[in-house]
Design a protein around this motif. Structure first.
Motif, short mmCIF file in Angstrom:
data_model
loop_
_atom_site.label_atom_id
_atom_site.label_comp_id
_atom_site.label_asym_id
_atom_site.label_seq_id
_atom_site.Cartn_x
_atom_site.Cartn_y
_atom_site.Cartn_z
N GLY A 112 62.02 47.81 45.50
CA GLY A 112 60.67 48.25 45.17
C GLY A 112 60.01 48.96 46.33
N ILE A 113 60.21 48.43 47.54
CA ILE A 113 59.63 49.08 48.72
C ILE A 113 60.29 50.44 48.95
CG2 ILE A 113 59.45 48.90 51.20
CD1 ILE A 113 59.24 45.86 50.71
N MET A 114 61.62 50.48 48.79
CA MET A 114 62.33 51.74 49.03
C MET A 114 61.89 52.82 48.05
SD MET A 114 66.16 50.52 49.82
CE MET A 114 66.81 51.82 48.81
N MET A 115 61.66 52.41 46.78
CA MET A 115 61.31 53.41 45.77
C MET A 115 59.86 53.85 45.88
SD MET A 115 64.03 53.63 43.75
CE MET A 115 63.78 53.84 42.01
N THR A 116 59.00 53.03 46.50
CA THR A 116 57.60 53.37 46.47
C THR A 116 57.03 53.71 47.85
OG1 THR A 116 57.01 51.06 46.74
CG2 THR A 116 57.12 51.90 44.50
N LYS A 117 57.72 53.32 48.91
CA LYS A 117 57.09 53.40 50.22
C LYS A 117 57.05 54.85 50.70
CE LYS A 117 59.37 52.45 53.72
NZ LYS A 117 60.14 51.88 54.78
N HIS A 118 55.95 55.22 51.27
CA HIS A 118 55.95 56.48 51.98
C HIS A 118 55.39 56.33 53.37
CE1 HIS A 118 51.74 57.12 50.35
NE2 HIS A 118 52.22 56.09 49.73
N GLN A 119 54.64 55.26 53.62
CA GLN A 119 54.29 55.01 55.00
C GLN A 119 54.89 53.68 55.41
OE1 GLN A 119 52.25 54.57 52.50
NE2 GLN A 119 50.38 53.51 53.04
N GLU A 120 55.12 53.52 56.72
CA GLU A 120 55.86 52.37 57.22
C GLU A 120 55.11 51.07 56.99
OE1 GLU A 120 58.70 51.53 60.02
OE2 GLU A 120 59.34 52.21 58.06
N ASP A 121 53.88 51.02 57.44
CA ASP A 121 53.18 49.75 57.37
C ASP A 121 52.41 49.69 56.05
OD1 ASP A 121 50.51 50.79 59.64
OD2 ASP A 121 51.34 51.65 57.82
N GLN A 122 51.62 48.70 55.89
CA GLN A 122 51.00 48.49 54.59
C GLN A 122 49.67 49.22 54.44
OE1 GLN A 122 49.17 44.92 53.80
NE2 GLN A 122 48.89 44.30 55.89
N GLY A 123 49.45 50.23 55.25
CA GLY A 123 48.25 51.03 55.07
C GLY A 123 47.05 50.42 55.76
N ARG A 124 45.91 51.06 55.62
CA ARG A 124 44.73 50.55 56.31
C ARG A 124 44.33 49.20 55.71
NH1 ARG A 124 42.77 53.98 52.43
NH2 ARG A 124 40.91 53.29 51.35
N PRO A 125 43.85 48.32 56.58
CA PRO A 125 43.52 46.99 56.07
C PRO A 125 42.34 47.03 55.11
CG PRO A 125 42.78 47.25 58.32
CD PRO A 125 43.58 48.46 58.02
N ALA A 126 42.26 46.00 54.30
CA ALA A 126 41.16 45.93 53.34
C ALA A 126 39.85 45.74 54.10
CB ALA A 126 41.38 44.76 52.38
N GLY A 127 38.77 45.92 53.40
CA GLY A 127 37.46 45.77 54.03
C GLY A 127 37.21 44.32 54.42
N ARG A 128 36.12 44.11 55.14
CA ARG A 128 35.79 42.77 55.61
C ARG A 128 35.51 41.82 54.44
NH1 ARG A 128 36.69 40.35 60.08
NH2 ARG A 128 38.53 41.52 59.61
N MET A 129 34.78 42.35 53.47
CA MET A 129 34.23 41.49 52.42
C MET A 129 35.34 40.82 51.59
SD MET A 129 31.33 40.46 51.70
CE MET A 129 30.52 39.56 50.41
N PRO A 130 36.31 41.55 51.02
CA PRO A 130 37.35 40.89 50.22
C PRO A 130 38.15 39.90 51.05
CG PRO A 130 37.50 43.26 50.00
CD PRO A 130 36.50 43.00 51.05
#
Lengths: 172, 100
Positions: free
Chosen positions: A78-96
């Protein structure tokens, strides 16, 4: 809670519990997605060891086969088929993040209180079967044969559905 | 011994819940859900040995849970791949068609 004598089961439990919780916490804190899947595999293997301690050898074997094998590989795919950036992207906001932490910690508190305040009846001394796997097979094909067959139908339907969903639509 | 197993399962469940609520990558959300399912399986097996009526039924039930979880992961990953083809991302908060 920790009042048993220091038996072999207790030692094995603590080693495996430390292994499992370390894997789970690493799963949350690592940044690269592939490392997260690896630590998840560590959690699965730790839980399989826990099943061996609990005298559920067949379940432990299935756990290694299905979870540590199939599910981890599926996640990697699933990661191989969908990943385009290495890490998991920018972190979620403070509130969630704060709200999620609050929900998880409050649930843990409730569960901890419930477990501590419940008086579990002592287990009736039932002799565990000598050959665990044989007994499970007998149960599956006598008492639980209808759910067993339903599960096979469910798996077939789910996997055909998965193929249909993930298929590339070539004919436009 | 039973409360220790229940505590471990509760900790794993809460870690999975936290991951499922806060992570943005949808693959990681699926992984966290798997962690929660595993915590439940540990409870079932622990009760199968230390419960008031120890029997193998708990282990059989665990086997059913594991197979249903496998089906769930397969369909989930397939939906993710289809969504990725459509939108080019797996960030969970960008799948907001139903909100508009």
């Amino acid at each position: 809670m920790f009042t048993g004598d220091l038996s072999g089961e207790l030692i094995a439990f603590f080693i495996l519990a430390a292994f499992t919780i370390t894997g789970a916490v690493l799963m949350l804190t690592l940044t690269k997605v592939v490392h997260m899947v690896l630590s998840l595999a560590a959690v699965f293997i730790g839980l399989a060891g826990m099943y061996v301690v609990l005298e559920a050898e067949f379940v432990a074997f299935v756990q290694v086969l299905i979870y540590a094998g199939a599910v981890s590989i599926l996640m990697v795919f699933g990661i191989m088929m969908t990943k385009h950036q290495e890490d998991q992207g920018r972190p979620a906001g403070r509130m969630p993040e704060v709200l999620g932490l609050l929900a998880a910690v409050s649930l843990l508190g409730i569960l901890f209180y419930a477990i501590r305040s419940t008086a579990f009846p002592a287990a009736a001394q039932v002799e565990q079967a000598e050959d665990n796997t044989l007994e499970i097979g007998k149960l599956l094909f006598t008492q639980h044969v209808i759910p067993f067959e339903l599960v096979s139908v469910l798996l077939t339907v789910a996997f055909i559905g998965a193929i249909m969903l993930a298929r590339k639509e070539t004919d436009e | 011994m039973l409360p220790s197993y229940l505590m471990l399962a509760a900790i794993l469940f809460c870690i999975g819940l936290y991951g499922a609520l806060t992570k943005r990558n949808a693959v990681i959300v699926l992984i966290s859900i798997e962690l929660m399912l595993n915590a439940v399986n540990l409870n079932l097996v622990a009760f199968a040995k230390y419960g008031a009526l120890p029997s193998l039924t708990g282990q059989v039930f665990t086997l059913f849970t594991i197979s249903v979880a496998a089906a769930e992961v397969a369909v989930g990953i397939a939906i993710l791949i289809a969504l990725f083809r459509l939108k080019g991302t797996v960030q969970a908060d960008e799948f907001d068609e139903m909100r508009r």
